[in-house]
Design a protein around this motif. Structure first.
Motif, PDB file in Angstrom:
ATOM      1  N   ILE A 116       5.577   4.374  -0.882  1.00  0.00           N
ATOM      2  CA  ILE A 116       5.351   3.266  -0.743  1.00  0.00           C
ATOM      3  C   ILE A 116       6.194   2.550   0.075  1.00  0.00           C
ATOM      4  N   ASP A 117       5.341   1.410   0.432  1.00  0.00           N
ATOM      5  CA  ASP A 117       5.399  -0.354   1.133  1.00  0.00           C
ATOM      6  C   ASP A 117       6.813  -0.184   0.184  1.00  0.00           C
ATOM      7  N   VAL A 118       7.783  -0.920   1.023  1.00  0.00           N
ATOM      8  CA  VAL A 118       9.019  -2.083   0.467  1.00  0.00           C
ATOM      9  C   VAL A 118       8.405  -3.561   0.701  1.00  0.00           C
ATOM     10  N   GLN A 142       0.733  -1.366  -0.026  1.00  0.00           N
ATOM     11  CA  GLN A 142       0.147   0.203  -0.086  1.00  0.00           C
ATOM     12  C   GLN A 142       1.187   1.669   0.043  1.00  0.00           C
ATOM     13  N   MET A 143       0.123   2.341  -0.492  1.00  0.00           N
ATOM     14  CA  MET A 143       0.533   3.635   0.031  1.00  0.00           C
ATOM     15  C   MET A 143       0.085   4.162   0.830  1.00  0.00           C
TER      16      MET A 143
END
Lengths: 134, 134
Positions: free
Chosen positions: A132-134, A34-35
């Motif tokens: 943004i999730d890594v 997700q962001m």
């Protein structure tokens, strides 16, 4: 409600699925990347509580935008005073979106546009961090 | 597993409670005012992917700290280029704690201290925003 044994099994199975779905949601991502959209507002008149309240009320209206998966409205926390901590802002807005595209839709949503029209006179400066999730 | 009717009722009741607990957790607060600790790291050598990977690996170790309710590790998202958006940092770390006191315990936790010792050479600048839910 009267259930036979098959009915109970179906009910338990459905409840089990709901728990698994709930856990995935609680994990914050459910495997998806997700962001996070985090906005910090510095007030035009710092210390004027009525303005902070108006801004918070304006941010609350954003909950009507369907793309927002999570919304937290915050003010500086009373954590230890360290040189790296910036507690000079007035209000923060933290949102989670499933995609960058959803964040764009949020920007264009009439509720968001109305919020900016109504409240932009309250702040002096805005800083946005989109991650943004890594 | 063989259950009589009373056993099924107890099972369904337990599953129902688990769902309710899961929902409260999924809501992110369950009525409590949590705090968000958001840290942005600007890299000493921007663009060196190996350093970004090392920092992310270091941040992953923090998951072992029990006070952390949620941890997201992120990099700048590819959102629209707006003057208010600061996408110059290398890596971000977003944490949710139940209380300010829990955040202090996290700061003092040996895993956090080891992370700082191991990784602090990777970053040039850190900015922290601590917010409490309104």
């Amino acid at each position: 409600m009267v259930l036979n044994r098959r009915g109970w099994i179906a009910t338990v199975a459905a409840l089990g699925s709901a728990i698994i779905a709930g856990r995935a949601k609680a994990a914050g991502r459910g495997g998806r990347k997700q962001m996070v959209h985090h906005v910090f507002f510095w007030m035009k008149t710092p210390g004027r509580q009525a303005d902070v309240d108006k801004l918070i009320a304006g941010l609350e209206t954003l909950r009507g935008i369907p793309e927002i998966r999570e919304l937290r409205i915050g003010v500086p926390a009373n954590t230890e005073n360290r040189s790296v901590v910036d507690g000079s802002y007035g209000v923060s807005e933290l949102m989670v979106f499933d995609t960058v595209e959803d964040q764009r839709r949020y920007q264009d949503h009439p509720i968001h546009k109305r919020f900016v029209e109504t409240c932009s006179g309250l702040w002096e400066r805005v800083v946005v961090y989109d991650s943004i999730d890594v």
